[in-house]
Design an enzyme around this catalytic site. Structure first.
Site, short mmCIF file in Angstrom:
data_model
loop_
_atom_site.label_atom_id
_atom_site.label_comp_id
_atom_site.label_asym_id
_atom_site.label_seq_id
_atom_site.Cartn_x
_atom_site.Cartn_y
_atom_site.Cartn_z
N ASP A 223 0.89 -1.22 -0.03
CA ASP A 223 -0.21 -0.09 0.10
C ASP A 223 1.03 1.35 -0.01
O ASP A 223 1.82 1.28 0.83
CB ASP A 223 -1.12 0.00 1.28
CG ASP A 223 -2.06 1.24 1.39
OD1 ASP A 223 -2.72 1.21 0.48
OD2 ASP A 223 -1.73 2.05 2.05
N GLU A 290 1.44 -0.62 -5.07
CA GLU A 290 0.43 0.42 -5.38
C GLU A 290 1.31 1.79 -5.40
O GLU A 290 1.74 2.33 -4.20
CB GLU A 290 -0.62 0.52 -4.34
CG GLU A 290 -1.60 1.36 -4.55
CD GLU A 290 -2.43 2.19 -3.37
OE1 GLU A 290 -3.29 2.58 -3.46
OE2 GLU A 290 -1.66 2.21 -2.35
#
Length: 551
Positions: A223, A290
């Site tokens: 993330d 990401e």
């Protein structure tokens, strides 16, 4: 501990993730085993045969760790345990074991940019006060005095959720009667950013990685992979003419040179270390970033041979339904990025059916874009419910739970996170054993979109996805190592992708191609798939993609 599955797919000489179709499971909204209205790990385990039969190779599960759930689990207070909302550690082990039995790989989410404000480290930092080793694990700073003599945040950075990226601690232990320091949070106030220059931080995450790799996970989704480090001195953000300091829904349009909080070069040394760590485990473990960056060249920086295996290609997701736009993304991506990925949706963006116009037209365009995506080399990521043609839901304001829901102009992300329908004529559509609405309400119109309703209906989106994934799998050995050729055919609304014996024709226009053009397209070819849902759909129809086999 669970063992990883043996190599599958195109060739034993290529890593599984190079060509995999990965299905994103949003844990809260996939399947509920205990009737509390929230999805959980046993629920996922019970539905793994569905994913196997769908034809995917792997599943990526959003965070299920211990968390106050201020941001749906992306605010982690314990990275090495399961939140009771989702089950127990034994349920994670059972999920891994069952997935591997079915030939499915499992990717778990890692959140290294920030912790929860309830993480023991942050609790200790607040208690320890300014200048302490505990505070050095985060980014605490004194405020600065403005021209009006009032103390404000240390710099002008804006949170991705709302307002300044800094929150002041009301008081500090050493100054109980005075103002406290400020801490950085690029997201919600409950998500303080970590200081990756402090050696405690990388050491902790090395331990977290080993904990889950030891349990048998096959991959890690990182993330905010571009956000771990901030520019030295935390300078103000310098904006280009006309550029807003508010990053809005996407960071694609922002230049890294203008963003001292994103995409700093130090992140790559972290990922070189993680590459070595992953390589020390058997079974081709992988990591995917990401990273919302401006162009495919920036994506390529994350997937150099000694860094991460993949990075999400959000440029494909952000492109409008346009043959020329898709061609531009394909050309730029393949020119710059090894091991490309193709993404049409996730838990943070409006569902593609709605982005593409909604209703039957939106569904037809999604099917066409999905089939086009599958024709490209690399791996594809499918967000749960996309295979059912689910649209974005307008969740009533009073029922929204996303912390971004009340930010002006945003509306939050709840609309793409509504639990998926499995069966039955009314909510919760088999989502769980209860009778009422789940944690986010499902529309009363979703009965015809359920897995049960679409199974066996050859015109349904679900059966189309099953066929497309099966045909792709059968073609992998023929397509291995074959780079695509892109052609303009007929009009600017057409894109032709030739990859060995496979020809993919996409028509993004509102009219079918001319009859003589269709005849030329079909000459000497076998039609493998047509994305149109109408049984009478023909290659070259409006909003349609077609796969042809031409030896």
């Amino acid at each position: 501990m669970a063992e990883t599955v043996a190599g599958t797919a195109a060739s034993s000489s290529t890593p599984w993730w190079l060509h995999a179709v990965c299905y994103q499971v949003y844990v809260r909204s996939f399947a509920d085993s205990d009737g509390d209205g929230v999805g959980d790990l046993p629920g996922i385990t019970s539905r793994l045969p569905y994913l196997r039969d769908l034809g995917v190779d792997a599943l990526w599960i959003t965070p299920f760790y211990v968390s106050p759930q201020k941001d749906a689990g992306y605010d982690v207070s314990d990275y090495c345990d399961v939140d009771p909302l989702f089950g127990a550690l034994a349920d994670a082990d059972a999920l891994l074991e069952r997935a591997h039995e079915l030939g499915l790989r499992v990717i778990v989410d890692l959140v290294p940019n920030h912790t929860s404000s309830e993480h023991p480290w942050f609790v200790d930092a607040l208690a320890a006060g300014p200048g302490s080793p505990e505070r050095d694990r985060y980014l605490f700073r004194p405020g600065r005095i403005g021209a009006d003599g009032v103390e404000g945040p240390p710099n002008n950075w804006i949170s991705r959720f709302e307002g300044p990226a800094w929150t002041r601690v009301p008081t500090d232990p050493e100054r109980p009667d005075g103002p406290g320091e400020w801490y950085l949070h690029l997201f919600d106030t409950s998500q303080p950013d970590l200081n990756w220059h402090n050696p405690d931080v990388p050491a902790m995450f090395d331990g977290v990685l080993r904990f889950w790799l030891d349990r048998g996970v096959d991959g890690i989704r990182i993330d905010v992979a571009h956000g771990l480090f901030k520019a030295d001195g935390l300078p103000d953000q310098t904006l280009a003419p006309g550029e807003s300091a508010d990053p809005g829904e996407s960071l694609i349009t922002q230049r890294p040179s203008h963003t001292p909080m994103w995409n700093q070069p130090e992140v790559h040394e972290v990922y070189r270390g993680w590459h070595k760590l992953l390589d020390s485990y058997p079974g081709e473990r992988m990591a995917i970033a990401e990273a919302w960056v401006r162009d495919p060249g920036d994506i390529a920086d994350f997937v150099r041979p000694d860094e991460l295996q993949q990075a999400f290609n959000f440029h494909w997701l952000a492109a409008p339904f346009s043959a020329s736009a898709f061609r531009g993304v394909i050309e730029q991506t393949l020119a710059a990025v090894p091991a490309p990925t193709w993404v049409l949706g996730n838990h943070d963006v409006v569902r593609a059916v709605t982005r593409y116009g909604g209703g039957p037209v939106g569904v037809e365009r999604w099917r066409a874009t999905f089939l086009t995506m599958l024709a490209l080399p690399g791996s594809a990521y499918l967000y749960q419910g996309a295979e059912l043609g689910l649209p974005q839901v307008d969740v009533p304001p009073e029922l929204r739970q996303d912390p971004r829901a009340n930010v002006p102009g945003r509306g939050g992300r709840d609309g793409c996170r509504v639990p998926i329908p499995w069966s039955g004529a009314a909510p919760p559509y088999g989502f769980g054993p209860g009778d009422g609405q789940p944690w986010l309400p499902q529309p009363s119109s979703w009965a015809e979109l359920s897995v049960e309703a679409q199974t066996g209906d050859d015109s349904s989106t679900l059966e189309f996805v099953r066929r497309a994934l099966a045909v792709r799998h059968d073609l992998l050995s023929e397509l291995a190592g074959v780079e695509p050729e892109l052609h303009v055919s007929g009009t600017e609304d057409e894109l032709v992708i030739r990859r060995g014996p496979l020809v993919c024709h996409l028509n993004t226009g509102s009219e079918p191609i001319a009859a003589e053009h269709r005849d030329r397209l079909l000459a000497g070819a076998t039609v493998l798939l047509c994305s149109g849902s109408d049984p009478k759909a023909r290659p070259g129809d409006a909003n349609t993609a077609t796969w042809l086999h031409r030896p």
